[in-house]
Design a protein around this motif. Structure first.
Motif, PDB file in Angstrom:
ATOM      1  N   ASP A 158      51.742  15.902  13.512  1.00  0.00           N
ATOM      2  CA  ASP A 158      51.812  17.296  13.979  1.00  0.00           C
ATOM      3  C   ASP A 158      50.922  18.082  13.009  1.00  0.00           C
ATOM      4  O   ASP A 158      50.020  17.489  12.402  1.00  0.00           O
ATOM      5  N   ARG A 216      44.488   8.678  22.568  1.00  0.00           N
ATOM      6  CA  ARG A 216      45.622   9.446  22.033  1.00  0.00           C
ATOM      7  C   ARG A 216      45.143  10.716  21.321  1.00  0.00           C
ATOM      8  O   ARG A 216      45.745  11.771  21.458  1.00  0.00           O
ATOM      9  N   GLY A 243      42.735  28.648  18.295  1.00  0.00           N
ATOM     10  CA  GLY A 243      42.940  27.400  17.562  1.00  0.00           C
ATOM     11  C   GLY A 243      41.821  26.433  17.882  1.00  0.00           C
ATOM     12  O   GLY A 243      41.427  26.290  19.038  1.00  0.00           O
ATOM     13  N   ASN A 265      43.249  19.883  16.799  1.00  0.00           N
ATOM     14  CA  ASN A 265      43.376  18.757  17.731  1.00  0.00           C
ATOM     15  C   ASN A 265      43.538  19.245  19.161  1.00  0.00           C
ATOM     16  O   ASN A 265      42.858  18.766  20.064  1.00  0.00           O
ATOM     17  N   CYS A 267      46.497  27.728  21.293  1.00  0.00           N
ATOM     18  CA  CYS A 267      46.631  26.333  20.856  1.00  0.00           C
ATOM     19  C   CYS A 267      46.742  26.262  19.332  1.00  0.00           C
ATOM     20  O   CYS A 267      46.204  25.335  18.707  1.00  0.00           O
ATOM     21  N   ALA A 268      47.382  27.264  18.717  1.00  0.00           N
ATOM     22  CA  ALA A 268      47.427  27.275  17.257  1.00  0.00           C
ATOM     23  C   ALA A 268      48.843  27.083  16.734  1.00  0.00           C
ATOM     24  O   ALA A 268      49.176  26.039  16.180  1.00  0.00           O
ATOM     25  N   GLN A 290      52.646  33.875  18.814  1.00  0.00           N
ATOM     26  CA  GLN A 290      51.370  34.593  18.899  1.00  0.00           C
ATOM     27  C   GLN A 290      51.417  35.701  19.949  1.00  0.00           C
ATOM     28  O   GLN A 290      50.750  36.712  19.841  1.00  0.00           O
ATOM     29  N   GLY A 296      48.998  25.576  24.930  1.00  0.00           N
ATOM     30  CA  GLY A 296      48.702  24.326  24.222  1.00  0.00           C
ATOM     31  C   GLY A 296      49.580  24.156  22.994  1.00  0.00           C
ATOM     32  O   GLY A 296      49.993  23.055  22.653  1.00  0.00           O
ATOM     33  N   ALA A 297      49.890  25.254  22.304  1.00  0.00           N
ATOM     34  CA  ALA A 297      50.752  25.193  21.116  1.00  0.00           C
ATOM     35  C   ALA A 297      52.201  25.116  21.550  1.00  0.00           C
ATOM     36  O   ALA A 297      52.539  25.415  22.695  1.00  0.00           O
ATOM     37  N   ASN A 298      53.070  24.768  20.607  1.00  0.00           N
ATOM     38  CA  ASN A 298      54.506  24.837  20.855  1.00  0.00           C
ATOM     39  C   ASN A 298      54.987  26.244  20.531  1.00  0.00           C
ATOM     40  O   ASN A 298      54.695  26.773  19.455  1.00  0.00           O
ATOM     41  N   ASN A 324      51.449  21.046  26.850  1.00  0.00           N
ATOM     42  CA  ASN A 324      50.984  20.195  25.748  1.00  0.00           C
ATOM     43  C   ASN A 324      51.648  18.811  25.754  1.00  0.00           C
ATOM     44  O   ASN A 324      51.600  18.085  24.758  1.00  0.00           O
ATOM     45  N   GLY A 362      50.133  14.855  24.843  1.00  0.00           N
ATOM     46  CA  GLY A 362      50.225  14.121  23.573  1.00  0.00           C
ATOM     47  C   GLY A 362      51.358  13.118  23.605  1.00  0.00           C
ATOM     48  O   GLY A 362      51.174  11.932  23.313  1.00  0.00           O
TER      49      GLY A 362
HETATM   50  P1  NAD Z   1      45.714  21.489  14.005  1.00  0.00           P
HETATM   51  O1  NAD Z   1      46.197  21.656  12.615  1.00  0.00           O
HETATM   52  O2  NAD Z   1      44.808  20.350  14.353  1.00  0.00           O
HETATM   53  O3  NAD Z   1      44.941  22.836  14.489  1.00  0.00           O
HETATM   54  C1  NAD Z   1      45.527  24.092  14.448  1.00  0.00           C
HETATM   55  C2  NAD Z   1      44.436  25.142  14.673  1.00  0.00           C
HETATM   56  O4  NAD Z   1      45.047  26.434  14.756  1.00  0.00           O
HETATM   57  C3  NAD Z   1      43.424  25.242  13.547  1.00  0.00           C
HETATM   58  O5  NAD Z   1      42.155  25.601  14.077  1.00  0.00           O
HETATM   59  C4  NAD Z   1      43.974  26.380  12.683  1.00  0.00           C
HETATM   60  O6  NAD Z   1      42.960  27.031  11.921  1.00  0.00           O
HETATM   61  C5  NAD Z   1      44.528  27.295  13.753  1.00  0.00           C
HETATM   62  N1  NAD Z   1      45.621  28.147  13.282  1.00  0.00           N
HETATM   63  C6  NAD Z   1      46.684  27.779  12.513  1.00  0.00           C
HETATM   64  N2  NAD Z   1      47.485  28.842  12.288  1.00  0.00           N
HETATM   65  C7  NAD Z   1      46.926  29.891  12.946  1.00  0.00           C
HETATM   66  C8  NAD Z   1      47.264  31.245  13.098  1.00  0.00           C
HETATM   67  N3  NAD Z   1      48.353  31.753  12.505  1.00  0.00           N
HETATM   68  N4  NAD Z   1      46.447  32.036  13.857  1.00  0.00           N
HETATM   69  C9  NAD Z   1      45.363  31.513  14.456  1.00  0.00           C
HETATM   70  N5  NAD Z   1      44.975  30.239  14.330  1.00  0.00           N
HETATM   71  C10 NAD Z   1      45.742  29.436  13.589  1.00  0.00           C
HETATM   72  O7  NAD Z   1      47.030  21.464  14.904  1.00  0.00           O
HETATM   73  P2  NAD Z   1      47.192  20.903  16.383  1.00  0.00           P
HETATM   74  O8  NAD Z   1      47.608  19.463  16.304  1.00  0.00           O
HETATM   75  O9  NAD Z   1      45.991  21.288  17.176  1.00  0.00           O
HETATM   76  O10 NAD Z   1      48.485  21.703  16.863  1.00  0.00           O
HETATM   77  C11 NAD Z   1      48.399  23.032  17.329  1.00  0.00           C
HETATM   78  C12 NAD Z   1      49.660  23.369  18.079  1.00  0.00           C
HETATM   79  O11 NAD Z   1      49.838  22.439  19.165  1.00  0.00           O
HETATM   80  C13 NAD Z   1      50.969  23.296  17.289  1.00  0.00           C
HETATM   81  O12 NAD Z   1      51.865  24.254  17.811  1.00  0.00           O
HETATM   82  C14 NAD Z   1      51.478  21.896  17.602  1.00  0.00           C
HETATM   83  O13 NAD Z   1      52.891  21.774  17.410  1.00  0.00           O
HETATM   84  C15 NAD Z   1      51.099  21.813  19.069  1.00  0.00           C
HETATM   85  N6  NAD Z   1      51.007  20.449  19.598  1.00  0.00           N
HETATM   86  C16 NAD Z   1      50.160  19.539  19.083  1.00  0.00           C
HETATM   87  C17 NAD Z   1      50.074  18.283  19.651  1.00  0.00           C
HETATM   88  C18 NAD Z   1      49.104  17.254  19.149  1.00  0.00           C
HETATM   89  O14 NAD Z   1      49.027  16.164  19.765  1.00  0.00           O
HETATM   90  N7  NAD Z   1      48.322  17.528  18.114  1.00  0.00           N
HETATM   91  C19 NAD Z   1      50.897  17.932  20.744  1.00  0.00           C
HETATM   92  C20 NAD Z   1      51.758  18.895  21.261  1.00  0.00           C
HETATM   93  C21 NAD Z   1      51.804  20.159  20.685  1.00  0.00           C
END
Ligand code: NAD
Length: 430
Positions: free
Chosen positions: A160, A200, A232, A235, A307-308, A312, A329-331, A356, A359
């Motif tokens: 995560d 993945r 964001g 990922n 997606c961050a 928000q 995209g984000a949780n 999302n 994943g």
């Molecule tokens: P990541 O760390 O790869 O990327 C996060 C991005 O968001 C980065 O570009 C970061 O700079 C930006 N960011 C972080 N805090 C921020 C803020 N306060 N304001 C604006 N931008 C901000 O993380 P990720 O894996 O892409 O996950 C992002 C979200 O998606 C999370 O909520 C995570 O729980 C959710 N998620 C991820 C996956 C996965 O497979 N990676 C699956 C389901 C849900």
């Protein structure tokens, strides 16, 4: 624990009213349970996590001193199978946040109908201030502390925020050392060479795009005519933006934690991501205006994809959101108070527990492949993901229409109904 006044402040802030993710989850759960007429006994069982584990993790730092970090693993529900969920490393992780994320995993797995319950883990740490060696020791000790609670048939962690393939490889190795043989199915999101699944890494962004592909049809749009704003660039956001750009969508804005770039004519996403990789910021990128994250969220567009991170879109800015489709995209990017405003504005929401779920869907495929010891081609993985996401999207829309509720409520209802059925059929072991 390390003294970090800013982290303490952030944790306090997260714990207040509208921004407490567990309260947000419960508010939606309660509404959906009420609409479903959920049996009060099942309600009492499903509303709370099955297990909350809190551990203090001693780590020998590079300086030779020992620091103690606080870590959590919350296992929300096992009714439909082993628990499944990521591990996040951040200075502002709270138990309430992990509880909310664990519950969301239960609902998410049920929405896309994969045979898992929900879990989530987190460690209060600042990975940017730690060396690779310190992170490895932290991860291995955390995994060792959890050894009796995790496993391919118990609870399967994944990456995560601020954890990655390397983190998963360390957990897999630590678990395997205790088991005395290699156990690849203990984690998902591993390197492909160690039993990870092709596709993945891109799965969450790709799943998000499949949902958006379906949603725009409802508005008579095609990718070429659809303007997308992505918050964001990690990922989910970065890969989602890249895949949508390749598909022909016009991605007009993208950001990271410091700010974003905007060009109403569309951005060259590969170039913009390359710039951000090289400069560690989007600031100074040519061919676009540099804007704040708040400005980005309020841009006029067809699809807004936060997606961050959580919270928000709140009661403070929801009335200024200017999109047709909100693809989460984000949780937890949207608070329940904001939900009401978006609904009144007629914005079509693809809720996080579906948007999302790509994943966890490919994580499920990874777990299946590990257990079979036979691995699929990338196009097979992507095709199976598409089938799952499109079917789940359509099922959700039909459910929302049938019950005359918004899509978020429908997603919770659908998920709760499935988990309740399984809980009831299994009965309560005494
Ligand atoms: P990541 O760390 O790869 O990327 C996060 C991005 O968001 C980065 O570009 C970061 O700079 C930006 N960011 C972080 N805090 C921020 C803020 N306060 N304001 C604006 N931008 C901000 O993380 P990720 O894996 O892409 O996950 C992002 C979200 O998606 C999370 O909520 C995570 O729980 C959710 N998620 C991820 C996956 C996965 O497979 N990676 C699956 C389901 C849900």
């Amino acid at each position: 624990m390390r003294a970090n006044p800013m982290a303490d402040e952030m944790r306090r802030f997260k714990g207040t009213d509208e921004k407490n993710p567990f309260d947000a989850m419960i508010e939606r759960f309660d509404r959906a349970a009420q609409l479903l007429g959920l049996d009060p006994d099942l309600y009492a069982v499903m509303r709370v996590p099955s297990r909350e584990i809190k551990i203090y993790i001693p780590v020998k730092m590079d300086s030779g001193r020992i620091e103690v970090f606080e870590g959590y693993r919350v296992q929300h529900n096992f009714a439909r199978g082993p628990a499944k969920g990521g591990i996040r490393y951040a200075p502002d992780v709270t138990l309430d946040e992990i509880k909310a994320l664990a519950a969301w995993m239960t609902w998410k797995c049920a929405v896309v109908n994969v045979p898992f319950g929900g879990a989530k883990g987190g460690i209060v740490c600042d990975p940017r201030q730690m060396s690779e060696g310190e992170l490895e020791r932290l991860t291995r000790r955390y995994a060792a502390e959890l050894i009796d609670f995790i496993g391919p048939d118990r609870d399967v962690p994944a990456p995560d925020m601020n954890t990655d393939e390397q983190t998963m490889a360390w957990i897999m190795d630590t678990y395997s050392m205790h088991a005395r043989h290699t156990v690849t199915a203990i984690v998902t999101g591993k390197p492909v060479a160690l039993g990870g699944s092709l596709g993945r890494r891109e799965a969450t962004g790709r799943g998000l795009m499949f949902c958006i592909d379906e949603a725009i049809k409802k508005f008579g749009l095609t990718p070429e005519k659809t303007r997308v704003v992505v918050q964001g660039a990690g990922n989910v956001g970065g890969i989602g933006a890249l895949l949508m750009h390749e598909r022909g969508y016009k991605v007009i804005a993208i950001s990271d934690i410091s700010g974003g770039i905007y060009n109403p004519k569309g951005l060259d996403i590969p170039k913009a991501l390359e710039y951000s990789r090289k400069h560690k910021t989007f600031e100074g990128y040519p061919d676009a205006d540099y804007i704040t994250n708040q400005e980005l969220l309020e841009l006029e567009c067809d699809v807004l994809a936060p997606c961050a991170t959580e919270n928000q879109i709140t009661s403070q800015n929801a009335h200024r959101i200017n999109c047709k489709i909100l693809a989460e995209g984000a949780n937890g990017p949207t608070t329940p108070k904001a939900d009401k405003v978006l609904y009144e504005k007629g914005i079509f929401v693809i809720p996080d527990i579906l948007a999302n779920a790509g994943g966890v869907t490919v994580s499920y495929f990874e777990w299946v492949q590990d257990r079979m010891g036979y691995f699929w081609r990338e196009d097979e993985v992507n095709e199976r993901l598409k089938d799952k996401m499109v079917a789940s999207f359509n099922e959700l829309c039909q459910f929302a229409e049938k019950h005359k509720v918004d899509t978020r409520t429908a997603a919770y209802m659908l998920a709760i109904d499935r988990v309740a059925y399984d809980t009831k059929m299994r009965g309560i072991y005494a």
